[in-house]
Enzyme design. Structure first.
Site, PDB file in Angstrom:
ATOM      1  N   GLY A 145       0.815  -1.221   0.000  1.00  0.00           N
ATOM      2  CA  GLY A 145       0.000   0.000   0.000  1.00  0.00           C
ATOM      3  C   GLY A 145       0.842   1.262   0.000  1.00  0.00           C
ATOM      4  O   GLY A 145       0.345   2.340  -0.331  1.00  0.00           O
ATOM      5  N   ALA A 147     -11.071  13.457 -32.757  1.00  0.00           N
ATOM      6  CA  ALA A 147      -9.778  13.879 -32.215  1.00  0.00           C
ATOM      7  C   ALA A 147      -9.578  15.377 -32.426  1.00  0.00           C
ATOM      8  O   ALA A 147      -8.916  16.041 -31.623  1.00  0.00           O
ATOM      9  CB  ALA A 147      -8.657  13.086 -32.864  1.00  0.00           C
TER      10      ALA A 147
HETATM   11  C1  HXC Z   1      10.453  -3.528  10.004  1.00  0.00           C
HETATM   12  C2  HXC Z   1      12.033  -3.818   8.395  1.00  0.00           C
HETATM   13  C3  HXC Z   1      11.045  -3.811   7.404  1.00  0.00           C
HETATM   14  C4  HXC Z   1       9.696  -3.649   7.804  1.00  0.00           C
HETATM   15  C5  HXC Z   1      12.930  -4.059   6.441  1.00  0.00           C
HETATM   16  N1  HXC Z   1      13.195  -3.974   7.740  1.00  0.00           N
HETATM   17  N2  HXC Z   1      11.634  -3.977   6.203  1.00  0.00           N
HETATM   18  N3  HXC Z   1      11.737  -3.687   9.688  1.00  0.00           N
HETATM   19  N4  HXC Z   1       9.453  -3.520   9.123  1.00  0.00           N
HETATM   20  N5  HXC Z   1       8.711  -3.607   6.936  1.00  0.00           N
HETATM   21  C6  HXC Z   1      14.484  -4.045   8.393  1.00  0.00           C
HETATM   22  C7  HXC Z   1      15.135  -5.385   8.303  1.00  0.00           C
HETATM   23  O1  HXC Z   1      14.716  -6.207   9.365  1.00  0.00           O
HETATM   24  C8  HXC Z   1      16.589  -5.025   8.395  1.00  0.00           C
HETATM   25  O2  HXC Z   1      16.918  -4.795   9.734  1.00  0.00           O
HETATM   26  C9  HXC Z   1      16.680  -3.714   7.703  1.00  0.00           C
HETATM   27  O3  HXC Z   1      15.360  -3.178   7.693  1.00  0.00           O
HETATM   28  C10 HXC Z   1      17.151  -3.819   6.260  1.00  0.00           C
HETATM   29  O4  HXC Z   1      16.391  -4.813   5.612  1.00  0.00           O
HETATM   30  P1  HXC Z   1      17.060  -5.999   4.762  1.00  0.00           P
HETATM   31  O5  HXC Z   1      16.010  -7.014   4.565  1.00  0.00           O
HETATM   32  O6  HXC Z   1      18.338  -6.413   5.390  1.00  0.00           O
HETATM   33  O7  HXC Z   1      17.409  -5.219   3.431  1.00  0.00           O
HETATM   34  P2  HXC Z   1      17.335  -5.734   1.934  1.00  0.00           P
HETATM   35  O8  HXC Z   1      17.974  -7.080   1.828  1.00  0.00           O
HETATM   36  O9  HXC Z   1      17.874  -4.627   1.102  1.00  0.00           O
HETATM   37  O10 HXC Z   1      15.790  -5.932   1.621  1.00  0.00           O
HETATM   38  C11 HXC Z   1      14.932  -4.840   1.621  1.00  0.00           C
HETATM   39  C12 HXC Z   1      13.473  -5.314   1.547  1.00  0.00           C
HETATM   40  C13 HXC Z   1      13.203  -6.351   2.676  1.00  0.00           C
HETATM   41  C14 HXC Z   1      13.216  -5.951   0.181  1.00  0.00           C
HETATM   42  C15 HXC Z   1      12.599  -4.076   1.675  1.00  0.00           C
HETATM   43  O11 HXC Z   1      13.678  -5.808   3.926  1.00  0.00           O
HETATM   44  C16 HXC Z   1      11.780  -6.693   2.817  1.00  0.00           C
HETATM   45  O12 HXC Z   1      11.230  -7.503   2.039  1.00  0.00           O
HETATM   46  N6  HXC Z   1      11.144  -6.122   3.832  1.00  0.00           N
HETATM   47  C17 HXC Z   1       9.768  -6.395   4.145  1.00  0.00           C
HETATM   48  C18 HXC Z   1       8.913  -5.707   3.166  1.00  0.00           C
HETATM   49  C19 HXC Z   1       7.492  -5.875   3.494  1.00  0.00           C
HETATM   50  O13 HXC Z   1       6.919  -6.961   3.355  1.00  0.00           O
HETATM   51  N7  HXC Z   1       6.904  -4.812   4.071  1.00  0.00           N
HETATM   52  C20 HXC Z   1       5.558  -4.794   4.497  1.00  0.00           C
HETATM   53  C21 HXC Z   1       4.758  -4.573   3.228  1.00  0.00           C
HETATM   54  S1  HXC Z   1       3.097  -4.369   3.582  1.00  0.00           S
HETATM   55  P3  HXC Z   1      18.389  -5.028  10.309  1.00  0.00           P
HETATM   56  O14 HXC Z   1      18.268  -4.732  11.764  1.00  0.00           O
HETATM   57  O15 HXC Z   1      18.725  -6.461  10.014  1.00  0.00           O
HETATM   58  O16 HXC Z   1      19.277  -4.071   9.572  1.00  0.00           O
HETATM   59  C22 HXC Z   1       2.974  -2.754   3.678  1.00  0.00           C
HETATM   60  C23 HXC Z   1       1.591  -2.324   3.870  1.00  0.00           C
HETATM   61  C24 HXC Z   1       1.468  -0.884   3.676  1.00  0.00           C
HETATM   62  O17 HXC Z   1       3.862  -2.034   3.580  1.00  0.00           O
HETATM   63  C25 HXC Z   1       0.011  -0.597   3.639  1.00  0.00           C
HETATM   64  C26 HXC Z   1      -0.270   0.822   3.428  1.00  0.00           C
HETATM   65  C27 HXC Z   1      -1.710   1.050   3.230  1.00  0.00           C
END
Ligand code: HXC
Length: 520
Positions: A173, A408
């Site tokens: 989102g 157009a």
């Molecule tokens: C908390 C998070 C996080 C999250 C990443 N981190 N995403 N912490 N909440 N959503 C943290 C990791 O734990 C990690 O902490 C650091 O950030 C860096 O992340 P990495 O995974 O090491 O980095 P990278 O390999 O570059 O990968 C990046 C990434 C991946 C692809 C974004 O982190 C990921 O898939 N994150 C989750 C994404 C996700 O599913 N988000 C929720 C989506 S739903 P440390 O301490 O190890 O450095 C959403 C709903 C929104 O967003 C709705 C709005 C209406």
């Protein structure tokens, strides 16, 4: 040491700590990916020394999942205000080094504060996105935070310019805040946007696709049209944001900034007298017409690689910013289709919302025929462009270069859609349809009666020539006052500048209502 010195030292120490975000290791990791940090980005974006940071000492309010032991100043987003070319801009930059730039409740509140204040003072907001999405540990509070931002994006739409740059992940989102803003910029290889990521896509649909192919910068620049600008590097992207701002007013009550111009306003461009090819179906590049007429040939094109049959972008005439919309004969003969209509409609509405005059260059053979377009809803999407031009009250100058056929013709800022100044080149063909189609309809029965093929072709040719002589010119339209004047192509720059100057005090209002109901 006096108590004052001690306290000041403490402040400096805390500031330094805040500026380190998630720490040196994570900053290095960010650099290794070819990315800048949030603060580096802001410093590049704003005039040197102009950044004033807000809420540097904010931390999250979560205790579960061990987060109580990890409270990092700024909480993953750097916010504040500064200037670009001396004009106030509000900015937020998500800091991937802190919890992956993920959005917490306090993170959202920081962005909301920026948006609220920008609205009060009438200043643009630029968001630099680089985030793992909702902070997982915060659950629904994070979702609520997103919605608080969305609501403000919506209320700010059409009041202050809102620009989004995507410099890293932007998924789920979270994509909807940028989507609600006016323009999106992405960078090659490091940025991506999607509603559901590759893993979920595979689980749900079985489709195996890479991050880049699903939502990389190229995908959104060429296939979806979600992004307006694509740059190779972040530095280039940030410079482009600065340039974009130079065309925009700070809010909807101001006019766009006029700059000094030393490109002669009466510069004659002889090449334009020769630019229309002898054969009506031969293409030419409408961007040559744009660059020959605008100040110093400078044109900031948007969505350059999406729906290339229509060209949109910003330029200046005698220092005055305009939005340019031009059919592109070089691509699909400049036909209007679903994508081109949507692309241009949104741009026309942006210009109208922010008092930017619209200059339209017309060379359009009509709407793209076929079931693909009809099933896709060309009726509704074409109507968007028609609606956008018809509702626009900014100065509208239209120049018909060559073809302007059928529906157009009406859509492309014709006189009756409140076109203020409508010029045509002598090469213009303004009619219900092209000669070939017209003769097929009008003479179909007579053509069918002729058995000898040579005679048939001769008859068709004669009829087509007769039609062209009679209708494929600008004089019919000029006779009825639908065209204000037929101008020499090389004089286009001067005529447009004079028209825009005359129209600079234009006042026109639409009837009062809650809002219109543009076909969506
Ligand atoms: C908390 C998070 C996080 C999250 C990443 N981190 N995403 N912490 N909440 N959503 C943290 C990791 O734990 C990690 O902490 C650091 O950030 C860096 O992340 P990495 O995974 O090491 O980095 P990278 O390999 O570059 O990968 C990046 C990434 C991946 C692809 C974004 O982190 C990921 O898939 N994150 C989750 C994404 C996700 O599913 N988000 C929720 C989506 S739903 P440390 O301490 O190890 O450095 C959403 C709903 C929104 O967003 C709705 C709005 C209406």
């Amino acid at each position: 040491m006096s108590i004052n010195t001690e306290k000041i030292r403490e402040l400096v120490k805390k500031r330094d700590e805040a500026r380190l975000g998630g720490g040196v290791k994570r900053i290095d990791a960010q650099h290794e990916k070819g990315k800048l940090t949030a603060r580096e980005r802001i410093n590049l974006l704003l005039d040197e020394g102009s950044f004033e940071e807000y809420d540097m000492f904010v931390t999250h309010r979560t205790f579960s999942f061990g987060l109580d032991k990890q409270r990092i100043f700024s909480d993953g987003v750097v916010t504040g205000r500064g200037t670009i070319d001396g004009r106030i801009i509000y900015v937020f930059a998500q800091d991937f080094t802190v919890f992956g730039g993920s959005l917490s409740e306090t993170f959202a509140l920081k962005i909301c504060k920026i948006l609220d204040q920008a609205m009060k003072v009438g200043a643009p907001v630029i968001g630099l996105n680089d985030s793992g999405g909702a902070r997982i540990q915060e659950g629904v509070r994070s979702l609520a935070g997103y919605a608080e931002i969305f609501q403000r994006n919506i209320l700010a739409s059409g009041v202050i310019p809102q620009i989004s740059a995507i410099f890293g992940p932007c998924a789920g989102g979270a994509v909807y805040s940028p989507a609600l803003t006016d323009f999106i910029l992405m960078t090659e290889n490091t940025s991506y946007m999607f509603v559901t990521g590759p893993k979920v896509v595979q689980t749900v649909t079985g489709e195996v696709i890479s991050t880049e192919d699903l939502g990389g910068a190229h995908v959104h620049a060429t296939k979806s049209g979600v992004s307006h600008f694509l740059t190779e590097t972040e530095e280039e992207g940030i410079m482009l944001l600065r340039k974009l701002m130079s065309y925009l007013p700070s809010n909807n009550l101001e006019d766009p900034p006029v700059i000094d111009n030393n490109d002669p306003i009466d510069r004659l461009e002889d090449t334009l007298n020769e630019i229309i090819p002898d054969r009506p179906n031969k293409p030419y590049d409408v961007k040559d017409v744009i660059s020959a007429t605008v100040d110093h040939g400078e044109f900031l094109e948007l969505q350059r690689n999406y729906a290339k049959n229509i060209v949109i972008g910003f330029a200046r005439y005698n220092g005055r910013p305009v939005g340019i919309v031009a059919n592109q004969p070089n691509f699909l003969a400049g036909v209007l289709d679903i994508d081109a209509s949507r692309k241009a409609a949104r741009f026309v509405r942006f210009c109208d919302a922010f008092n930017i005059p619209i200059v339209t260059l017309v060379d359009v053979p009509g709407f793209l025929p076929g079931s693909g377009q009809e099933y896709g809803g060309i009726i509704i999407h074409g109507a968007k462009l028609l609606f956008a031009y018809g509702e626009a009250t900014v100065p509208k100058v239209t120049i018909t270069l060559r073809k302007s056929y059928g529906g157009a013709h009406d859509v492309m800022s014709c006189k009756q859609l409140r076109g203020d100044v409508n010029y045509a080149w002598p090469t213009a063909e303004i009619a219900v349809m092209g000669a070939k189609g017209a003769i097929e309809v009008l003479e179909g029965r007579n053509i069918a009666k002729i058995e000898d093929e040579q005679e048939k072709q001769k008859f068709i040719q004669e009829k087509e020539e007769e039609y062209i002589e009679k209708f494929a010119n600008p004089y019919q339209a000029a006779k009825y006052g639908f065209i204000d004047d037929i101008i020499e192509p090389r004089n286009t720059r001067f005529r447009v500048i004079r028209a825009l100057e005359a129209l600079s005090t234009k006042k026109e209002m639409n009837p009062p209502r809650k809002h219109n109901n543009i076909p969506l």
